[in-house]
Design an enzyme around this catalytic site. Structure first.
Site, PDB file in Angstrom:
ATOM      1  CE  LYS A 309      -4.294  -1.559   0.018  1.00 35.31           C
ATOM      2  NZ  LYS A 309      -5.150  -1.648   1.201  1.00 35.31           N
ATOM      3  NE  ARG A 344      -7.948  -8.491  -1.019  1.00 36.71           N
ATOM      4  CZ  ARG A 344      -7.504  -7.641  -1.938  1.00 36.71           C
ATOM      5  NH1 ARG A 344      -6.637  -6.686  -1.599  1.00 36.71           N
ATOM      6  NH2 ARG A 344      -7.921  -7.730  -3.189  1.00 36.71           N
TER       7      ARG A 344
END
Length: 369
Positions: A309, A344
């Site tokens: 991210k 995830r």
């Protein structure tokens, strides 16, 4: 805590210990997993702001709860019960995914524009299925298949295209006995994917985008991940604002859980995701990772999707997505150390290895003698 009888109290497990041996009454087990905590951060919130914070030893909790007003006492007892309650395993087709230990959910994007690996498998369902089987063999418990990018500034994809992208690979994986999740916010895509053999719905909109989605999930009786977000993919990073990101995400997820239960979805089939990077500045995402254990008070398994991210790039001289493995592992382990049940991730082999290293340390600590 002082006299805050009108405040709402939040409880964040902390003070984790290596093992519970000889500590009866002084530690509690977190969510039926491999962690025990010896202290609780108690946060009092009134008028939308924190009015008091205290750190209490576990053995001091009964006295605190006994001194609360009746409504506060009832809420506190319910929250503590949820924090310690074991999370039931996920029954996903032929697979059973235990949630008393951290598990890996592998990302499989059937998109041309996902921020990390868009375009890799968009027109190659055979290759995508083979890659997914390899990730499962490497230790991924669930394969999360998506046909629409929800990265910042991403445009909405027509549901017909999303179905065309995802169904061929879902059908192949279902035939192989792999546990499959469909990453979508559209009811029609959920219906098609579940009909093709998917076992779980992962909705970045927490069932808010499509008014039919909650009914689809309730009818199917499948597990669902409700993810926090602020805004839409097109606008979510324009100017995200929070007075207190951790408390606001907790409250928002609580409301979405209540709405899902009211729509006929069983509480024990709901998972929650704080939505790292979805309508959040770097500081907001870091606050959420630091405070993840607070979310156990909602009584649902926690999914953490921090892999590659933007927050990682921001902390490492704007490293491109393909150079964010170290940061991804660091955030994953930060989650595991607070009892997160599902990670995830893009980098399955490396994350599974990291989790197994963590698990080895826990197993040794929990081996008497």
């Amino acid at each position: 805590m002082g006299d805050h009888r009108d405040a709402r109290l939040y409880f964040r497990p902390t003070g984790f210990v290596d093992a519970p041996f000889g500590l009866d009454g002084r530690v509690l087990r977190l969510a039926g997993g491999l962690l025990w905590f010896s202290a609780v951060e108690v946060i009092a919130v009134a008028g939308g702001r924190r009015v008091a914070t205290d750190l209490l030893a576990v053995e001091a909790l009964p006295a605190l709860i006994g001194a609360l007003s009746p409504p506060q006492r009832e809420a506190a007892e319910r929250t503590i019960a949820r924090i310690v309650a074991a999370r039931p395993p996920l029954r996903l087709g032929e697979r059973t995914v235990r949630l008393d230990q951290p598990q890996v959910m592998a990302i499989l994007n059937m998109t041309p524009d996902s921020f990390s690996d868009g375009g890799r498998f968009e027109t190659d369902p055979e290759g995508a299925a083979a890659s997914a089987v390899a990730m499962a063999a490497a230790g991924a418990a669930i394969i999360d298949v998506g046909g629409e990018s929800t990265r910042p500034r991403a445009e909405t994809v027509w549901e017909g295209d999303e179905i065309a992208r995802t169904l061929p690979v879902i059908e192949r994986l279902a035939r192989s006995g792999t546990a499959v999740s469909i990453d979508t916010r559209k009811a029609a895509v959920m219906e098609a994917a579940l009909g093709a053999g998917a076992h779980l719905v992962n909705d970045v909109s927490a069932l808010l985008y499509d008014p039919r989605s909650a009914g689809v999930v309730a009818h199917a009786g499948c597990p669902v991940v409700l993810m926090h977000h602020q805004g839409t993919p097109e606008t979510m990073q324009d100017a995200p604002r929070y007075a207190d990101a951790l408390i606001e995400v907790y409250d928002w997820l609580e409301a979405r859980i209540e709405a899902a239960v009211a729509a006929g979805i069983s509480h024990d089939r709901i998972l929650i995701d704080p939505g790292i990077g979805f309508g959040k500045k770097v500081a907001h995402s870091l606050m959420l990772v630091n405070g993840l254990s607070l979310l156990h008070g909602l009584g649902c398994p926690i999914v953490l999707g921090a892999s590659r991210k933007r927050v990682i790039g921001a902390l490492s001289n704007e490293a491109p997505v393909e150079q964010r493995l170290g940061g991804s592992i660091a955030l994953a382990l930060a989650g595991v150390a607070q009892g997160v049940q599902l990670l995830r991730v893009h980098d399955v082999v490396e994350t599974v290895q990291a989790v197994r290293g963590w698990r080895g340390l826990r197993d040794q600590a929990l081996t008497p003698g």
